[in-house]
Design a protein around this motif. Sequence first.
Motif, PDB file in Angstrom:
ATOM      1  N   GLU A   1       0.907  -1.210  -0.082  1.00 25.12           N
ATOM      2  CA  GLU A   1      -0.135  -0.135   0.073  1.00 25.12           C
ATOM      3  C   GLU A   1       0.949   1.375  -0.108  1.00 25.12           C
ATOM      4  OE1 GLU A   1      -3.164  -0.060  -0.411  1.00 25.12           O
ATOM      5  OE2 GLU A   1      -2.811  -2.395  -0.765  1.00 25.12           O
ATOM      6  N   GLY A   2       1.964   1.083   0.246  1.00 27.13           N
ATOM      7  CA  GLY A   2       3.092   2.465   0.166  1.00 27.13           C
ATOM      8  C   GLY A   2       3.050   2.781  -1.170  1.00 27.13           C
ATOM      9  N   TYR A   3       3.008   1.899  -2.295  1.00 32.06           N
ATOM     10  CA  TYR A   3       3.169   2.598  -3.534  1.00 32.06           C
ATOM     11  C   TYR A   3       1.848   2.884  -4.356  1.00 32.06           C
ATOM     12  CZ  TYR A   3       4.770   2.934  -8.391  1.00 32.06           C
ATOM     13  OH  TYR A   3       5.078   3.269  -9.770  1.00 32.06           O
ATOM     14  N   GLN A   4       1.266   3.944  -4.605  1.00 32.10           N
ATOM     15  CA  GLN A   4      -0.147   4.217  -5.143  1.00 32.10           C
ATOM     16  C   GLN A   4      -0.057   5.017  -6.480  1.00 32.10           C
ATOM     17  OE1 GLN A   4      -2.114   6.088  -1.762  1.00 32.10           O
ATOM     18  NE2 GLN A   4      -1.691   4.740  -0.315  1.00 32.10           N
ATOM     19  N   PRO A   5      -0.027   4.447  -7.645  1.00 30.68           N
ATOM     20  CA  PRO A   5      -0.192   5.003  -8.897  1.00 30.68           C
ATOM     21  C   PRO A   5      -1.489   5.661  -8.957  1.00 30.68           C
ATOM     22  CG  PRO A   5       0.285   2.862  -9.032  1.00 30.68           C
ATOM     23  CD  PRO A   5      -0.104   2.795  -7.707  1.00 30.68           C
ATOM     24  N   TRP A   6      -1.357   6.898  -9.785  1.00 33.45           N
ATOM     25  CA  TRP A   6      -2.668   7.672  -9.975  1.00 33.45           C
ATOM     26  C   TRP A   6      -2.441   7.746 -11.480  1.00 33.45           C
ATOM     27  CZ3 TRP A   6      -5.482  11.638  -6.846  1.00 33.45           C
ATOM     28  CH2 TRP A   6      -5.351  11.270  -5.513  1.00 33.45           C
ATOM     29  N   ALA A   7      -3.189   7.400 -12.302  1.00 28.33           N
ATOM     30  CA  ALA A   7      -3.286   7.084 -13.642  1.00 28.33           C
ATOM     31  C   ALA A   7      -4.373   7.552 -14.590  1.00 28.33           C
ATOM     32  CB  ALA A   7      -2.881   5.591 -14.010  1.00 28.33           C
ATOM     33  N   LEU A   8      -4.176   7.858 -15.773  1.00 27.72           N
ATOM     34  CA  LEU A   8      -5.203   8.285 -16.570  1.00 27.72           C
ATOM     35  C   LEU A   8      -5.150   7.508 -17.771  1.00 27.72           C
ATOM     36  CD1 LEU A   8      -4.721  12.155 -16.917  1.00 27.72           C
ATOM     37  CD2 LEU A   8      -6.634  10.967 -15.735  1.00 27.72           C
ATOM     38  N   ALA A   9      -6.353   6.656 -17.905  1.00 24.24           N
ATOM     39  CA  ALA A   9      -6.615   5.813 -19.126  1.00 24.24           C
ATOM     40  C   ALA A   9      -7.438   6.353 -20.260  1.00 24.24           C
ATOM     41  CB  ALA A   9      -7.105   4.438 -18.696  1.00 24.24           C
ATOM     42  N   HIS A  10      -7.086   6.038 -21.485  1.00 24.34           N
ATOM     43  CA  HIS A  10      -7.852   6.497 -22.520  1.00 24.34           C
ATOM     44  C   HIS A  10      -8.044   5.270 -23.401  1.00 24.34           C
ATOM     45  CE1 HIS A  10      -8.472   8.405 -26.726  1.00 24.34           C
ATOM     46  NE2 HIS A  10      -9.217   8.828 -25.971  1.00 24.34           N
ATOM     47  N   ASP A  11      -9.474   5.109 -23.646  1.00 22.54           N
ATOM     48  CA  ASP A  11      -9.983   3.632 -24.449  1.00 22.54           C
ATOM     49  C   ASP A  11      -9.520   2.638 -23.876  1.00 22.54           C
ATOM     50  OD1 ASP A  11     -11.355   5.208 -26.105  1.00 22.54           O
ATOM     51  OD2 ASP A  11      -9.718   5.355 -27.708  1.00 22.54           O
ATOM     52  N   GLY A  12      -9.244   2.527 -22.234  1.00 25.86           N
ATOM     53  CA  GLY A  12      -8.996   1.321 -21.536  1.00 25.86           C
ATOM     54  C   GLY A  12      -7.314   1.111 -21.215  1.00 25.86           C
ATOM     55  N   ARG A  13      -6.558   2.013 -21.994  1.00 26.50           N
ATOM     56  CA  ARG A  13      -5.177   1.802 -21.812  1.00 26.50           C
ATOM     57  C   ARG A  13      -4.562   3.148 -21.054  1.00 26.50           C
ATOM     58  NH1 ARG A  13      -1.780   4.413 -26.941  1.00 26.50           N
ATOM     59  NH2 ARG A  13       0.533   4.156 -25.745  1.00 26.50           N
ATOM     60  N   ILE A  14      -3.686   2.744 -19.995  1.00 26.78           N
ATOM     61  CA  ILE A  14      -3.028   3.764 -19.391  1.00 26.78           C
ATOM     62  C   ILE A  14      -2.072   4.646 -19.977  1.00 26.78           C
ATOM     63  CG2 ILE A  14      -1.245   4.175 -17.234  1.00 26.78           C
ATOM     64  CD1 ILE A  14      -2.916   1.977 -15.881  1.00 26.78           C
ATOM     65  N   VAL A  15      -2.125   5.841 -20.101  1.00 20.51           N
ATOM     66  CA  VAL A  15      -1.564   6.812 -21.116  1.00 20.51           C
ATOM     67  C   VAL A  15      -0.464   7.611 -20.198  1.00 20.51           C
ATOM     68  CG1 VAL A  15      -2.864   6.332 -22.919  1.00 20.51           C
ATOM     69  CG2 VAL A  15      -3.428   8.323 -21.473  1.00 20.51           C
ATOM     70  N   ALA A  16      -0.842   7.911 -18.917  1.00 18.09           N
ATOM     71  CA  ALA A  16      -0.334   8.857 -17.977  1.00 18.09           C
ATOM     72  C   ALA A  16      -0.402   8.550 -16.684  1.00 18.09           C
ATOM     73  CB  ALA A  16      -0.847  10.477 -18.310  1.00 18.09           C
ATOM     74  N   ASN A  17       0.486   8.776 -15.884  1.00 18.16           N
ATOM     75  CA  ASN A  17       0.888   8.611 -14.466  1.00 18.16           C
ATOM     76  C   ASN A  17       1.548   9.257 -13.544  1.00 18.16           C
ATOM     77  OD1 ASN A  17       0.272   5.970 -12.422  1.00 18.16           O
ATOM     78  ND2 ASN A  17       2.678   6.520 -12.243  1.00 18.16           N
TER      79      ASN A  17
END
Length: 299
Positions: A51-67
Amino acid sequence: MRMDLSIAGQQFSLLENFKDDTRLRASFNALTHQTFEFDFEQWYQDGYWGEGYQPWALAHDGRIVANISVNLMHFDVLGEPRRGIQLGTVMVAPEYRGQGLSRVLLERVLDRWQGQCELVYLFANDTVLDYYPKFGFARVLEHEYSASLTPADRPCSFNRVDMDDLLERQRFISAVDSAVPVARLAMRSNPDQTMFYCTSFFKDCVHYSPALQAYVVMEIVDGVMTLYEVFARRALDLQALIAELSTPQTTRVVLGFAPLDSSGFEVQPLVSDDSLFVLGQAGQFIEDARLMFPLLSHA
């Protein structure tokens, strides 16, 4: 958590807590590998992605494109406990750059965490030195400690640890958990972060001394020893330990941390490909006290 957002005329999904979703984790790892030429899959499979590593990501059409990832960090700083977050794994797929995706993620992370911890910081390369000050981050100078070496005239009691051996890993993790600090700014309660390095990039750099009941993470390249970390249950003479680790060809040691006792070491501003940025003025003490974040704490 999932939230739909409209950014630059396109629909994205904001994602958190997706590490156990096989498809999303694979997409995250693909972008990580494309950007940094490594991924987190083995770390996850080994059980160290906690739980110490928490990505915040943006997905477009189901694919992660930013984090942007949030790393929960605990430190002893000059003997006092401090809690912070380190931002890392900042990445945007090439075809989505220039659309403000990193800005959206960074603003949301800061909204969530600002005021809830004592330090918010990150490391950035020379291409983005003007970017983070726009969000209130200040560049902070770290300091590095090094010394010329005279090798010990006694046999070395350290032997390399096989980090592919699960029992050896458990012994190492136990030592990391119970180690006394050797640094004035020491990472605490985060064996998962240590294992990220010691089961991958530095898996051949872990050594153990039964006589000293101590582990070290170190390597010697072209006569220069880099001592990344020391894990021992009791205080040790750092100078004597370094002398024991050195070979007749070792001429210098560079520490991956700011030692509790700096006598006998030269100190100078750290020259690195990455620069430290700390939110607000909270990091000024690092520069004033000539500290550095331990290299094994970098995320």
